[in-house]
Design an enzyme around this catalytic site. Sequence first.
Site, PDB file in Angstrom:
ATOM      1  CB  SER A   1      40.330  35.410  31.783  1.00  0.00           C
ATOM      2  OG  SER A   1      40.136  34.414  30.811  1.00  0.00           O
ATOM      3  CE  LYS A   2      43.643  35.135  34.280  1.00  0.00           C
ATOM      4  NZ  LYS A   2      42.399  34.586  34.793  1.00  0.00           N
TER       5      LYS A   2
END
Length: 511
Positions: free
Chosen positions: A248-249
């Site tokens: 994820s980010k």
Amino acid sequence: MRFAPSPTGHLHVGGARTALYNWLYAKKTGGRFVLRIEDTDARRSTGDSYEGILRGLRWLGLGWDEGPDLGGDFGPYLQSTRGVFYHSDAQNLLEKGMAYYCFCTPEELEKRKEDSVRKKLDPKYDGRCRNILPEEAAARIDRGDGHVIRFRMPDEGNVVFRDIIRGEFSFSNSDLDDFILIRSDGKPTYNFAVVVDDARMRISHVIRGDDHISNTPRQVHIYNALGYRLPKFAHLPMILGEDRARLSKRHGATSIDYYREKHYLPDAMINYLALLGWSLDGKRELFERKALIEAFSLKKVSKNPSVFDNSRMEHINAEHFKKMPLFPKTVLAYRVLKDEGILPPDFKVDMSRPVDLKLVPGKEPILEEVLKEDRDFDQKEFQRLALIIKVFGNRLKLLKDIPEMLRYYYKDDFAVDEKAVSNYLDSAEARERMLLLSEELDRLKYFDVETVEEALRGLADRLDIDAGELIHPCRVALSGQAVSPDLFWVIIFLGKKKASERLRAAANPKG
RNA sequence: GGCCCCUUAGUCUAGUGGUCAGGACGCAUGGUUCUCAGCCAUGAAUCAGGGGUUCGACUCCCCUAGGGGCUACCA
């Protein structure tokens, strides 16, 4: 084969790896690589990420044969523009009684789901609208009641399908529920759209992340209900972050953009990505693009998830960089140097005598090519850069390091390692020697590596010290660092005047 | 909660009943050199745990644990 990303974010390594395997398989088997954009979620899809995904794929050199920008025989390639197909197939299912209208509101659904969870029951759709007669449904729709279309899942039996990587799967229908095909806004859901499109686009192989395994039985039902032929499935293991959690980010450098901006080599990226989840024999790890296509096989894809390892990525990049011939390497370095503002176009070299050009093989075509794109670029400067690159050799591992590493050849405001200064240069003795050395250089009539080396070693002899006593402080004086390539070459690259100047400055820190 | 997938060193992996469990990154040590990188050599480090099956299990079966996924009017 197809790659069907949704434009809800940047192209990350997982998506890129999926695209790569699709591409490799298509190239290997002479198939077509189809790019379709899954943008049925209007809220989350953006034009920026659409552009970003295309940019990333292009940078990686994963060209597609059909896609939203190119068109193709089975277009359009944007799900948001394929509404007519979804509706006609949904209608078909409705007519066959394999789908039905459902009028439950999201709020009701949410409440019932909470109830089931509380009672520890399966939070599945309860089939409440299953038996609403078509006439009644039509009437309610006319009345303006919100509605969706659901798939009528058989209560009993199993769905089976085969996966190239993992073999047979069998799911019990009773574990599946009447999922939504068409949402109340008329847009199809993922599971429906993906089947309609894959079937209508004649997708032969569905190669995607294994997070889709549990969705596959639902999709198989749709294929069968619609009378479409099943494609072959291959589910790839996921790529996880260092903490083994889904990417994820917050996992930092997992965007393809990041590597592009940092000047990684696309071929190295491809090579490393290919190795994440696939290996030929566990021994060979360096592959050119063509070799990769030849060697690739879905059957050799592993089943277990992998973690993206940056140091290994850098290693692969360094290997590719090492193998690159001097010409393209220099051109690349030149571009980066210019991008970073290290290399001014009007730079003039000051060398009393040209350096030994034997070191640059095939230099003539090099110059011509570069001059063609950059008329203002000084021929000699490029030659010098090529030499610097050559002499740096394996010390240059990453293109992104070049500006930092070469800065002191181009700028006077290079970084100075204080520790190096105190270790080698910070003594009256050393400073005195630097002055002597600068005078020695000034006296030289010729300026090539051999002459410079002789001069320095000669001075060391006369002072009755090890050559290292001059070499180390001199390196610090010239580069600000304790490390550099062959010192004599550094002197040559700087030129007589600049080298002598820096030595005098070092001899005289106050001034 | 239900269903599904995965499990060889820190990481990527080879390995389908008998191997000193192989390679690579990273790490450590030594050699080479003006430093560094490189190169060469060496080394530390792995079959998640427990039961079976078998003359013999990393390899086959079961259980447990851990990780991941699906269970959305996300994809």
